[in-house]
Design an enzyme around this catalytic site. Structure first.
Site, short mmCIF file in Angstrom:
data_model
loop_
_atom_site.label_atom_id
_atom_site.label_comp_id
_atom_site.label_asym_id
_atom_site.label_seq_id
_atom_site.Cartn_x
_atom_site.Cartn_y
_atom_site.Cartn_z
CG ASP A 195 -4.50 -11.99 -18.97
OD1 ASP A 195 -3.05 -11.04 -17.92
OD2 ASP A 195 -3.49 -11.41 -19.86
CG HIS A 206 0.29 -13.44 -19.34
ND1 HIS A 206 1.21 -13.58 -18.18
CD2 HIS A 206 -0.53 -12.88 -19.29
CE1 HIS A 206 0.69 -12.02 -17.42
NE2 HIS A 206 -0.26 -11.99 -18.45
CG MET A 231 -9.18 -10.71 -16.25
SD MET A 231 -9.77 -9.29 -17.95
CE MET A 231 -7.81 -9.26 -18.23
N GLY A 282 -7.43 -6.01 -23.22
CA GLY A 282 -6.05 -6.11 -24.55
C GLY A 282 -5.90 -4.78 -24.62
CG MET A 319 -0.26 -4.68 -14.21
SD MET A 319 -0.20 -6.21 -15.13
CE MET A 319 -1.62 -4.93 -16.24
CB SER A 379 -1.24 -12.44 -23.07
OG SER A 379 -2.89 -12.31 -22.93
CG HIS A 390 -1.75 -11.76 -14.44
ND1 HIS A 390 -2.19 -10.49 -15.01
CD2 HIS A 390 -2.15 -10.14 -12.93
CE1 HIS A 390 -1.41 -8.64 -14.57
NE2 HIS A 390 -2.18 -9.42 -12.80
CG ASP A 423 0.34 -8.09 -18.26
OD1 ASP A 423 0.43 -7.72 -19.43
OD2 ASP A 423 -0.09 -9.15 -18.00
CG MET A 470 -5.70 -8.84 -12.88
SD MET A 470 -5.60 -8.55 -15.08
CE MET A 470 -5.86 -10.62 -15.62
N GLY A 503 0.00 -3.38 -23.97
CA GLY A 503 0.21 -2.64 -24.77
C GLY A 503 2.10 -2.70 -24.79
#
Ligand code: DX5
Ligand code: ZN
Length: 237
Positions: A33, A31, A35, A143, A136, A6, A65, A174, A67, A176
């Protein structure tokens, strides 16, 4: 098994060279992300960053992705910027149907994501429409958060549906994801592993990707998952 570093965990001062480093690591997907500061309490980056890094990581599949509360305003910009697939959240409710249709109309692959507190049953109406189910494993937004173990039953359910309904979506996890939690997810049926700090934080991204791939491949039960097949399978006559 697909490993997807990511970019959120990369050095934001050098997006292009970090994307190149990800490609050189042997990971198949990058990946991304996105946001919006509304759907999640953080802001990351937008289509311009994706457009700039697209030519330096040509071989990678760009896994976007979203969000975002209003993904409809971003689908075309991300498609033009170089996204290969776009994932929207099931928490958007009845708008999800239309968004899936719009992504397909842009010629991109579609994913549907589910947050840890959301009931897994909400995914059911979309299973036949998507190429990826994203479970998720942390609450999205940042992160470096610890893996939520309760989400493993959702991975198992997604794998069970895939088997029972004879579908071929990927099951992506996705949040942790490190060597240990990736193995737990692989055992539960995941085949696509997003990892930010777990991979970008390693001394060698390349060795970390190889190690994660080795571990999840060994952990997956044989015949537990099917690889994604082309969207339109040829009809045999
Ligand atoms: C979380 C994002 C993740 C994030 C994962 O909101 O969706 O993709 O980058 O980061 P790590 O692997 O550090 O938990
Ligand atoms: Zn993500």
């Amino acid at each position: 098994m697909i490993i997807a570093p990511s970019l959120l965990a990369a050095n934001f001062g050098r997006f292009a060279s970090e994307a190149k480093r990800a490609e050189n690591s042997g990971a198949e997907w990058l990946h991304l992300d996105i946001m919006d500061g509304h759907f999640v309490p953080n802001i990351s980056f937008g289509p311009e960053v994706v457009r700039v890094i697209r030519p330096v990581a040509r071989k990678m599949e760009f896994d976007v992705h979203l969000m975002c509360s209003k993904p409809e305003i971003l689908l075309e910009p991300f498609a033009k910027a170089g996204a290969d697939r776009m994932t929207i959240h099931v928490e958007l409710g009845e708008r999800a149907n239309d968004l899936i249709w719009q992504i397909k109309k842009l010629g991109k692959k579609v994913g549907i994501a589910l947050n840890p507190p959301t009931q897994i049953g909400l995914l059911e109406p979309f299973l036949k429409e998507v190429q990826l189910v994203l479970i998720m494993t942390v609450n999205p937004g940042f992160g470096g958060q610890p893996f939520i173990h309760e989400t493993l039953t959702k991975v198992q359910q997604a794998a069970e549906w895939r088997r029972d309904l004879n579908l071929n979506y990927r099951i992506e996890v996705d949040g942790g994801i490190n060597f240990q939690t990736a193995v737990e997810c692989a055992k539960a049926g995941a085949d696509t592993f997003v990892s930010g700090t777990g991979l970008f934080g390693a001394a060698s991204l390349r060795s970390a990707v190889a190690k994660m791939r080795r571990l999840v491949t060994a952990a997956a039960a044989p015949g537990h998952f099917k690889f994604e097949t082309p969207i339109e399978a040829p009809i045999s006559r």
